[in-house]
Design an enzyme around this catalytic site. Structure first.
Site, short mmCIF file in Angstrom:
data_model
loop_
_atom_site.label_atom_id
_atom_site.label_comp_id
_atom_site.label_asym_id
_atom_site.label_seq_id
_atom_site.Cartn_x
_atom_site.Cartn_y
_atom_site.Cartn_z
N SER A 1 0.82 -1.21 0.00
CA SER A 1 0.00 0.00 0.00
C SER A 1 0.86 1.26 0.00
O SER A 1 1.72 1.41 -0.85
CB SER A 1 -0.95 -0.04 1.20
OG SER A 1 -1.92 0.97 1.10
N ASP B 1 -5.84 2.63 -3.65
CA ASP B 1 -7.08 2.61 -2.87
C ASP B 1 -7.26 3.93 -2.10
O ASP B 1 -8.28 4.12 -1.45
CB ASP B 1 -7.19 1.40 -1.94
CG ASP B 1 -6.08 1.31 -0.92
OD1 ASP B 1 -5.12 2.12 -1.00
OD2 ASP B 1 -6.15 0.43 -0.04
MG MG Z 1 -3.25 1.70 -0.35
#
Ligand code: MG
Length: 454
Positions: free
Chosen positions: A98, A246
């Site tokens: 991430s 995201d």
């Molecule tokens: Mg992320």
């Protein structure tokens, strides 16, 4: 920097070559396979340098456990989540750390709905991992690997088909957009999505090379280059994603990198203009979301921090929109997971439907000031004792579901312990900077008193 593999509810992360390597990946995936029901597994990864080797190790382990694997190659986290659901797979694995730098990598585990596995399942994975109780197949039982090169296309099509978007209205505006995908997984989907929304896209770091040229966390203070480029290009907006896309942060048309807290507030505002229903956000999200929801006559519920908590509550309450203030927009009509490409589309929708520039839209919101600081742990994080101290210091209400969150009139502070980093995170919001300074001083006093007595 941590010297051990760090487990979270739905995965594990580590420093490549020190605490996570292909051997660890193989064992984690074998443990995950042992904990999940029969069926195929969807596999996606971001672009970091260890990604390809780790994804191949993950595929090898899953195949050797008798699983068929649908390999997406480089795909965003929301793309992989949606593909898991679309293929009717039993589970999904995402190889991504991430917003962590390239030195890190991690596995995230999904259930058949394409949602992060729940804590019970996570505990079973950990148990299999620690005991080495793997279910290796015999020589005839190995799975087959197929590729799905169409996962990003399916993700784009699903976004374009959303009722929340007036695609024709967005296209008519011919937005000029500067896009910073930090050479991450967003590079393989976001430029195409934006072009199909009629935008003229100036690509900044949109090669899926894994060369993370800035701090990967999409926060205003890391977006200097994007802001400059938006100004130079005379663009309507700048979009910045993290490496697995995201989370989304914004730069307005004046070239100002705005707080990442605006991403969710704007998305909530846009969706509530077209539909009505409950909103769910985490305890650390700016109160601007509550202001926006109030204006639309709906309520906001808060959950502990973490996508899994927010999503679980969204599904329970039938929330129409929600997410996390760190730039994580969740729109269940698409898929219940944080999604930066979706966020970009929702932001363009608001600009198209309002006819406003982004800075004008922001200016209509009440001002707020938010600080996110860390304090080294100088004693145990005693939730009850800290809650009692902040109550004594004049808090109106105290929530102890996730650390200590205390409100003081129109301001609040949230103290959460990070055992992996040995720090207390201190998040404070007030109408102005003086207010957050006061809150931070108050938090320091509460922590010092608790630690002095421990
Ligand atoms: Mg992320």
């Amino acid at each position: 920097m941590s010297d051990r593999l760090l487990f979270s509810v739905a995965g594990a992360r580590g420093i490549v070559g020190r605490t996570i390597d292909p051997d660890v990946v193989v064992r984690l995936c074998a443990a995950f396979s042992a904990a999940m029901p029969e069926g195929r597994v969807v596999l996606g990864r971001d672009t970091r340098p260890s990604g390809e080797a780790f994804a191949r190790a993950a595929a090898a382990a899953l195949l050797a456990c008798g699983r068929d694997v649908i390999d997406l190659g480089v795909a965003t986290t929301p793309t992989t989540e949606m593909a898991t659901e679309r293929h009717g797979a039993a589970a999904g694995v995402i190889v991504t750390a991430s917003h962590n730098p390239a030195e890190w990598n991690a596995l995230k585990f999904l259930d058949g709905r394409g949602i992060f596995i729940d804590p019970d399942t996570g505990a079973r994975v950990l148990e299999h991992y620690e005991r080495g109780t793997f279910h290796w197949a015999d020589g005839r039982g190995y799975g087959r690997r197929v590729e799905d090169p169409g996962a990003s296309r399916a993700h784009i099509d699903a976004i374009l088909a959303l009722e929340a978007l007036d695609v024709e209205a967005i296209r008519r505006r011919r937005f000029r957009v500067v896009l910073d995908c930090i050479n991450g997984a967003g590079s393989v989907i976001a430029p195409e999505l934006l072009r199909e929304l009629g935008a003229e896209v100036v690509e900044l770091h949109c090669e899926p090379s894994g060369d993370f040229v800035r701090d990967p966390e999409p926060r205003a203070e890391h977006l200097g280059e994007l802001a400059e480029r938006v100004r130079a290009e005379g663009a309507d907006v700048g979009f910045a994603a993290d490496p697995d896309a995201d989370r989304l942060a914004l730069v307005d048309e004046t070239g100002r990198a705005i707080s990442e807290e605006y991403t969710l507030a704007l998305a909530v505002d846009g969706v509530l203009e077209r539909t009505s229903g409950p909103v769910v956000v985490n305890l650390s999200t700016a109160s601007l979301v509550e202001h926006v929801a109030r204006r639309h006559g709906v309520s906001v519920e808060r959950t502990p921090v973490g996508e899994a908590h927010v999503v679980a509550r969204m599904l329970e309450t039938g929330a129409v929109i929600g997410g996390e203030g760190n730039g994580g927009v969740i729109y269940p009509a698409l898929h219940p997971g944080r999604d930066a490409p979706l966020g970009m589309a929702l932001i363009l929708q608001i600009l198209a439907s309002s006819g406003q520039a982004l800075s004008e839209r922001i200016a209509a919101y009440p001002p707020f000031h938010m600080t996110k600081a860390k304090r080294a742990l100088a004693g145990p994080f005693d939730t009850e004792a800290i809650a009692s101290e902040v109550t004594g210091l004049g808090a109106d209400s105290v929530d102890t579901r996730d650390g200590v969150r205390a409100t003081f009139g129109d301001a609040w502070i949230h103290l959460r312990v990070s055992n992996t980093e040995g720090v207390v995170r201190v998040i404070a919001e007030a109408p102005d900077a003086e207010g957050t300074r006061r809150l931070e001083a108050l938090a320091a006093r509460a922590l010092d008193r608790v630690w002095a007595n421990s």
